[in-house]
Design a protein around this motif. Structure first.
Motif, PDB file in Angstrom:
ATOM      1  N   LEU A  60      51.291  35.618  -1.812  1.00  0.00           N
ATOM      2  CA  LEU A  60      51.593  34.292  -2.348  1.00  0.00           C
ATOM      3  C   LEU A  60      51.001  34.103  -3.740  1.00  0.00           C
ATOM      4  O   LEU A  60      51.648  33.560  -4.636  1.00  0.00           O
ATOM      5  CB  LEU A  60      51.048  33.226  -1.397  1.00  0.00           C
ATOM      6  CG  LEU A  60      51.176  31.772  -1.859  1.00  0.00           C
ATOM      7  CD1 LEU A  60      52.631  31.381  -2.006  1.00  0.00           C
ATOM      8  CD2 LEU A  60      50.470  30.835  -0.866  1.00  0.00           C
ATOM      9  N   SER A  61      49.770  34.589  -3.932  1.00  0.00           N
ATOM     10  CA  SER A  61      49.127  34.413  -5.238  1.00  0.00           C
ATOM     11  C   SER A  61      49.898  35.148  -6.331  1.00  0.00           C
ATOM     12  O   SER A  61      49.971  34.690  -7.471  1.00  0.00           O
ATOM     13  CB  SER A  61      47.675  34.903  -5.188  1.00  0.00           C
ATOM     14  OG  SER A  61      47.613  36.293  -4.945  1.00  0.00           O
ATOM     15  N   GLY A  62      50.510  36.300  -5.994  1.00  0.00           N
ATOM     16  CA  GLY A  62      51.316  37.016  -6.973  1.00  0.00           C
ATOM     17  C   GLY A  62      52.693  36.414  -7.146  1.00  0.00           C
ATOM     18  O   GLY A  62      53.288  36.508  -8.219  1.00  0.00           O
ATOM     19  N   ALA A  63      53.211  35.769  -6.090  1.00  0.00           N
ATOM     20  CA  ALA A  63      54.561  35.213  -6.138  1.00  0.00           C
ATOM     21  C   ALA A  63      54.625  33.908  -6.924  1.00  0.00           C
ATOM     22  O   ALA A  63      55.604  33.645  -7.630  1.00  0.00           O
ATOM     23  CB  ALA A  63      55.070  34.981  -4.708  1.00  0.00           C
TER      24      ALA A  63
ATOM     25  N   VAL B 177      45.820  30.560  -4.803  1.00  0.00           N
ATOM     26  CA  VAL B 177      46.926  29.823  -5.431  1.00  0.00           C
ATOM     27  C   VAL B 177      46.465  29.207  -6.749  1.00  0.00           C
ATOM     28  O   VAL B 177      47.178  29.255  -7.760  1.00  0.00           O
ATOM     29  CB  VAL B 177      47.460  28.737  -4.480  1.00  0.00           C
ATOM     30  CG1 VAL B 177      48.494  27.856  -5.186  1.00  0.00           C
ATOM     31  CG2 VAL B 177      48.078  29.370  -3.249  1.00  0.00           C
ATOM     32  N   ALA B 178      45.277  28.633  -6.753  1.00  0.00           N
ATOM     33  CA  ALA B 178      44.749  28.024  -7.975  1.00  0.00           C
ATOM     34  C   ALA B 178      44.608  29.064  -9.084  1.00  0.00           C
ATOM     35  O   ALA B 178      44.983  28.821 -10.240  1.00  0.00           O
ATOM     36  CB  ALA B 178      43.392  27.373  -7.690  1.00  0.00           C
ATOM     37  N   ASN B 179      44.100  30.251  -8.747  1.00  0.00           N
ATOM     38  CA  ASN B 179      43.936  31.297  -9.752  1.00  0.00           C
ATOM     39  C   ASN B 179      45.275  31.752 -10.319  1.00  0.00           C
ATOM     40  O   ASN B 179      45.391  32.044 -11.513  1.00  0.00           O
ATOM     41  CB  ASN B 179      43.189  32.486  -9.153  1.00  0.00           C
ATOM     42  CG  ASN B 179      41.702  32.221  -9.004  1.00  0.00           C
ATOM     43  OD1 ASN B 179      41.149  31.353  -9.671  1.00  0.00           O
ATOM     44  ND2 ASN B 179      41.050  32.954  -8.121  1.00  0.00           N
ATOM     45  N   ALA B 180      46.299  31.849  -9.467  1.00  0.00           N
ATOM     46  CA  ALA B 180      47.631  32.213  -9.946  1.00  0.00           C
ATOM     47  C   ALA B 180      48.126  31.182 -10.955  1.00  0.00           C
ATOM     48  O   ALA B 180      48.731  31.523 -11.982  1.00  0.00           O
ATOM     49  CB  ALA B 180      48.608  32.320  -8.775  1.00  0.00           C
ATOM     50  N   SER B 181      47.863  29.914 -10.672  1.00  0.00           N
ATOM     51  CA  SER B 181      48.251  28.848 -11.592  1.00  0.00           C
ATOM     52  C   SER B 181      47.503  28.965 -12.918  1.00  0.00           C
ATOM     53  O   SER B 181      48.098  28.916 -13.998  1.00  0.00           O
ATOM     54  CB  SER B 181      47.961  27.488 -10.952  1.00  0.00           C
ATOM     55  OG  SER B 181      48.214  26.429 -11.855  1.00  0.00           O
ATOM     56  N   PHE B 182      46.193  29.160 -12.864  1.00  0.00           N
ATOM     57  CA  PHE B 182      45.398  29.282 -14.085  1.00  0.00           C
ATOM     58  C   PHE B 182      45.886  30.451 -14.952  1.00  0.00           C
ATOM     59  O   PHE B 182      46.029  30.315 -16.172  1.00  0.00           O
ATOM     60  CB  PHE B 182      43.924  29.498 -13.737  1.00  0.00           C
ATOM     61  CG  PHE B 182      43.284  28.367 -12.985  1.00  0.00           C
ATOM     62  CD1 PHE B 182      43.633  27.048 -13.239  1.00  0.00           C
ATOM     63  CD2 PHE B 182      42.316  28.611 -12.022  1.00  0.00           C
ATOM     64  CE1 PHE B 182      43.042  25.995 -12.543  1.00  0.00           C
ATOM     65  CE2 PHE B 182      41.719  27.587 -11.321  1.00  0.00           C
ATOM     66  CZ  PHE B 182      42.087  26.277 -11.576  1.00  0.00           C
ATOM     67  N   ASN B 183      46.135  31.605 -14.326  1.00  0.00           N
ATOM     68  CA  ASN B 183      46.512  32.800 -15.075  1.00  0.00           C
ATOM     69  C   ASN B 183      47.862  32.666 -15.757  1.00  0.00           C
ATOM     70  O   ASN B 183      48.103  33.279 -16.795  1.00  0.00           O
ATOM     71  CB  ASN B 183      46.537  34.020 -14.144  1.00  0.00           C
ATOM     72  CG  ASN B 183      45.149  34.494 -13.776  1.00  0.00           C
ATOM     73  OD1 ASN B 183      44.216  34.416 -14.571  1.00  0.00           O
ATOM     74  ND2 ASN B 183      44.999  34.989 -12.558  1.00  0.00           N
ATOM     75  N   ASN B 184      48.749  31.879 -15.181  1.00  0.00           N
ATOM     76  CA  ASN B 184      50.105  31.790 -15.704  1.00  0.00           C
ATOM     77  C   ASN B 184      50.373  30.543 -16.536  1.00  0.00           C
ATOM     78  O   ASN B 184      51.447  30.421 -17.116  1.00  0.00           O
ATOM     79  CB  ASN B 184      51.106  31.851 -14.545  1.00  0.00           C
ATOM     80  CG  ASN B 184      51.242  33.250 -13.981  1.00  0.00           C
ATOM     81  OD1 ASN B 184      52.051  34.044 -14.450  1.00  0.00           O
ATOM     82  ND2 ASN B 184      50.425  33.557 -12.979  1.00  0.00           N
TER      83      ASN B 184
ATOM     84  N   ILE C 217      56.897  32.061 -10.952  1.00  0.00           N
ATOM     85  CA  ILE C 217      57.665  30.827 -10.732  1.00  0.00           C
ATOM     86  C   ILE C 217      57.097  29.711 -11.605  1.00  0.00           C
ATOM     87  O   ILE C 217      57.836  28.970 -12.265  1.00  0.00           O
ATOM     88  CB  ILE C 217      57.633  30.425  -9.244  1.00  0.00           C
ATOM     89  CG1 ILE C 217      58.154  31.565  -8.371  1.00  0.00           C
ATOM     90  CG2 ILE C 217      58.473  29.175  -9.007  1.00  0.00           C
ATOM     91  CD1 ILE C 217      58.000  31.332  -6.874  1.00  0.00           C
ATOM     92  N   LEU C 218      55.777  29.598 -11.627  1.00  0.00           N
ATOM     93  CA  LEU C 218      55.145  28.617 -12.502  1.00  0.00           C
ATOM     94  C   LEU C 218      55.393  28.943 -13.963  1.00  0.00           C
ATOM     95  O   LEU C 218      55.666  28.059 -14.780  1.00  0.00           O
ATOM     96  CB  LEU C 218      53.635  28.579 -12.230  1.00  0.00           C
ATOM     97  CG  LEU C 218      53.170  27.857 -10.969  1.00  0.00           C
ATOM     98  CD1 LEU C 218      51.698  28.144 -10.720  1.00  0.00           C
ATOM     99  CD2 LEU C 218      53.392  26.354 -11.092  1.00  0.00           C
ATOM    100  N   GLY C 219      55.309  30.251 -14.317  1.00  0.00           N
ATOM    101  CA  GLY C 219      55.477  30.663 -15.706  1.00  0.00           C
ATOM    102  C   GLY C 219      56.831  30.297 -16.267  1.00  0.00           C
ATOM    103  O   GLY C 219      56.947  29.786 -17.391  1.00  0.00           O
TER     104      GLY C 219
ATOM    105  N   ALA D  66      49.064  39.680 -16.293  1.00  0.00           N
ATOM    106  CA  ALA D  66      49.363  39.361 -17.689  1.00  0.00           C
ATOM    107  C   ALA D  66      50.817  39.664 -18.027  1.00  0.00           C
ATOM    108  O   ALA D  66      51.496  38.862 -18.681  1.00  0.00           O
ATOM    109  CB  ALA D  66      48.429  40.147 -18.612  1.00  0.00           C
ATOM    110  N   VAL D  67      51.309  40.808 -17.583  1.00  0.00           N
ATOM    111  CA  VAL D  67      52.710  41.172 -17.851  1.00  0.00           C
ATOM    112  C   VAL D  67      53.651  40.137 -17.251  1.00  0.00           C
ATOM    113  O   VAL D  67      54.570  39.638 -17.911  1.00  0.00           O
ATOM    114  CB  VAL D  67      53.033  42.569 -17.276  1.00  0.00           C
ATOM    115  CG1 VAL D  67      54.517  42.879 -17.453  1.00  0.00           C
ATOM    116  CG2 VAL D  67      52.196  43.640 -17.954  1.00  0.00           C
TER     117      VAL D  67
END
Length: 467
Positions: free
Chosen positions: A313-316, A396-403, A320-322, A97-98
Motif C-alpha cells: 500500500l505504501s508503494g501504491a 501511508v503518511a511516508n508515501a504521501s510525504f515522499n511524493n 496515485i498522489l503524485g 524517487a523515480v
C-alpha cells in the motif's frame, strides 16, 4: 453540494492546473480520473502479489538451507540477509524517487519530461546500486563481525554475499523500472517485475540448493538470477510496452540529479531507519537468551507474509498522489489518503484477528510449541494487529510525504520512531515485563508516531492547496 456543482468545481480545478502549451494534447494521468478507492485497491493488490511472492520465496530459501542439517549455514544466510537489507533499503529509496518524479510529470501531462526523467533515473540508479553492491565486498569481514557472526556462519555469509551483492545493480534497476510502471498506472506489469523474479527463485532454489548440492552458493545464485529477471521484466514493460524510456543524455542525467536526490536521499535515510531499529530491538531481546532470539527470527518471517499488503500500500499510494498533485487535484489527494487509511484499518484488523485466533498453531508449525520461543510467538500473534495498525498509518503518511514534496518529513518520522519511539519503550518494556514487555513497548511507540504521521500528511495536502 449538488452533482452538477461538484463537476463544475472539478472542471475549475483542472483548468487552474493546466500545464500550458508545452504539454498541450498530452494524455491525462490515469490516476487523475475515476474512483480513487479503485485505484488504491488495484495498485495495492498488484503490488502485494509481487511482494508476498518474494517474501514466500525468501522463507522457502531459508527453509531449504535448514534442511541441509547445518545450523551454521542457516545462521550464515540470516546474517547475509541483514547486509542485503541495507542495500535493498537504498534501492527502495531510489525507486520512490523515480516513481514520484515520473508520476508528477505524467499528472501534469508532460510525457516527454516523464520519459527523460525515467531515462536519467535509470542511469543514476544503476550507478548507485552498483557502487553499493561492489563497494561493500571489501568490508564484509568487519561488517559481519559487527553483527556478531563468526566461524562457519561468517564464512557461509561471505560466500553468499560474494555472489548476491554484485547482482544488486540488477535489482536496483528492476525496482526503478517497477516504480516507472507504477507511476504510469500499470499495476499488472509492475507486479510482473517482482513476481517473475520470485517465480525464478522458487524454481531455482530447490534445484541448486538440494538437487545440485550447491548449498549456500546455490541460494545466492538463485538470488542473482532472479534479479536479472527483475530487470528484463521491467525493461519490457516500461520501455517496450509504454515507451517511457528516452535515450539517456549525459546533460540530462547531470541536470536531473538534483530533483532525484531531493527525494531519494531522504527516502533512503527513512528506509535505513527500520533495519537500525530492528537491530536495536534484537540486541535488547538477546539479553533474554537464544529462545527469545529464535522468537524474533520467526516473527521476522511472519510479519512480511501477513502484512505484505501494508508494505504494498505504501508503494501504491505514492504514484496515485503524485499524478493528482501534478494535476492539482487536491480534493482527490485528500480522498486518496482517506481510502488508504480505510484499507489499513480493515486489512490489519482482519489479519490481526486471524493471527490471534491461530496464535497457538503457529508455534506448532515452527516446531517450537511448549518452549519460551513458542510462548513469545503466540504472544506476538495476539498483539500484532494493534502494532501493525499504527505502523500502517505511518507507512501511508511516508508515501504521501515522499511524493508530495516533503521527503524530509518521512525521514524525520522514521528516525523519530526508530529512536524515541523504540529505544525508551523497548528498554522500559524489558525492565517491566521481559521479552513480552519489549513487544508491548514497541507497540505503544508505534501508536504515537503512526497517529502523528497520518495527521501531518493531511496537513501537508492542505498546505499545498493554500500555496
Amino acid at each position: 453540494m449538488s452533482i452538477d456543482g461538484a463537476k463544475t468545481g472539478d472542471a475549475a480545478q483542472r483548468e487552474r492546473a493546466s500545464p500550458g502549451p508545452a504539454s498541450a494534447g498530452s494524455e491525462a494521468g490515469k490516476f487523475t480520473q475515476g474512483s480513487t478507492l479503485r485505484h488504491v485497491l488495484v495498485m495495492t493488490a498488484a503490488g502485494a502479489v509481487g511482494l508476498v511472492a518474494v517474501f514466500v520465496v525468501d522463507f522457502l530459501s531459508l527453509l531449504y538451507i535448514s534442511w541441509l542439517g547445518k545450523p551454521a549455514l542457516t545462521a550464515g544466510v540470516g546474517f547475509a540477509t541483514i547486509v542485503l537489507f541495507f542495500a535493498t533499503s537504498i534501492n527502495i529509496g531510489l525507486m520512490i524517487a523515480v516513481g514520484a518524479l515520473v508520476s508528477r510529470a505524467l499528472g501534469a501531462r508532460d510525457r516527454e519530461r516523464a520519459r527523460r526523467l525515467a531515462a536519467s533515473a535509470m542511469v543514476q540508479t544503476g550507478f548507485v546500486a552498483g557502487l553499493v553492491g561492489l563497494g561493500a565486498l571489501p568490508f564484509l569481514e568487519p561488517l559481519l563481525a559487527l553483527l556478531g557472526a563468526d566461524g562457519e556462519a561468517r564464512e557461509a555469509a561471505i560466500r553468499f554475499l560474494m555472489i548476491a551483492l554484485p547482482a544488486n545493480v540488477f535489482m536496483g534497476l528492476g525496482m526503478a523500472l517497477s516504480g516507472v510502471l507504477r507511476a504510469v498506472g500499470d499495476a499488472r506489469r509492475s507486479m510482473y517485475v517482482t513476481l517473475s523474479g520470485g517465480l525464478v527463485t522458487a524454481v531455482a532454489d530447490p534445484v541448486l540448493i538440494l538437487g545440485l548440492g550447491w548449498g549456500v552458493e546455490g541460494a545466492a545464485t538463485a538470488t542473482a538470477l532472479s534479479r536479472l529477471v527483475f530487470l528484463a521484466a521491467g525493461l519490457h514493460g516500461a520501455g517496450h510496452i509504454h515507451g517511457l524510456l528516452a535515450r539517456p543524455r549525459l546533460a540530462h542525467v547531470v541536470a536531473d540529479i538534483r530533483p532525484m536526490l531531493a527525494i531519494a536521499l531522504p527516502a533512503i535515510l527513512a528506509n535505513v531507519a527500520t533495519p537500525v531499529s530492528n537491530a536495536f530491538v534484537a540486541s535488547v531481546m538477546a539479553r533474554f537468551g537464544d529462545e527469545a532470539m529464535a522468537a524474533v527470527a520467526i516473527v521476522d518471517r511472519l510479519v512480511p507474509l501477513c502484512f505484505g499488503v501494508v508494505f504494498a500500500l505504501s508503494g501504491a499510494v505514492g504514484p496515485i498522489l503524485g499524478q493528482n498533485w501534478g494535476a492539482r487535484r487536491f480534493d482527490r489527494m485528500r480522498r486518496i489518503l482517506r481510502d488508504a487509511l480505510s484499507l489499513v484499518v480493515v486489512y490489519v484488523g482482519a489479519m490481526g484477528l486471524t493471527l490471534a485466533l491461530i496464535g497457538d498453531a503457529v508455534p506448532v508449525l515452527f516446531n517450537v510449541a511448549g518452549t519460551e520461543t513458542g510462548r513469545l510467538v503466540a504472544f506476538f500473534c495476539v498483539i500484532s494487529g494493534f502494532l501493525w495498525l499504527f505502523n500502517g498509518l505511518l507507512f501511508v503518511a511516508n508515501a504521501s510525504f515522499n511524493n508530495l514534496g516533503f521527503p524530509l518529513m518521512s525521514t524525520g518520522f522514521n528516525w523519530a520512531k526508530a529512536t524515541a519511539g523504540t529505544v525508551p519503550f523497548a528498554l522500559a518494556g524489558a525492565h517491566l515485563g521481559g521479552p513480552e514487555g519489549i513487544l508491548v513497548g514497541i507497540s505503544l511507540g508505534a501508536v504515537v508516531f503512526g497517529l502523528a504521521g497520518i495527521l501531518t500528511a493531511f496537513w501537508t495536502i492542505g498546505l499545498l492547496a493554500r500555496r
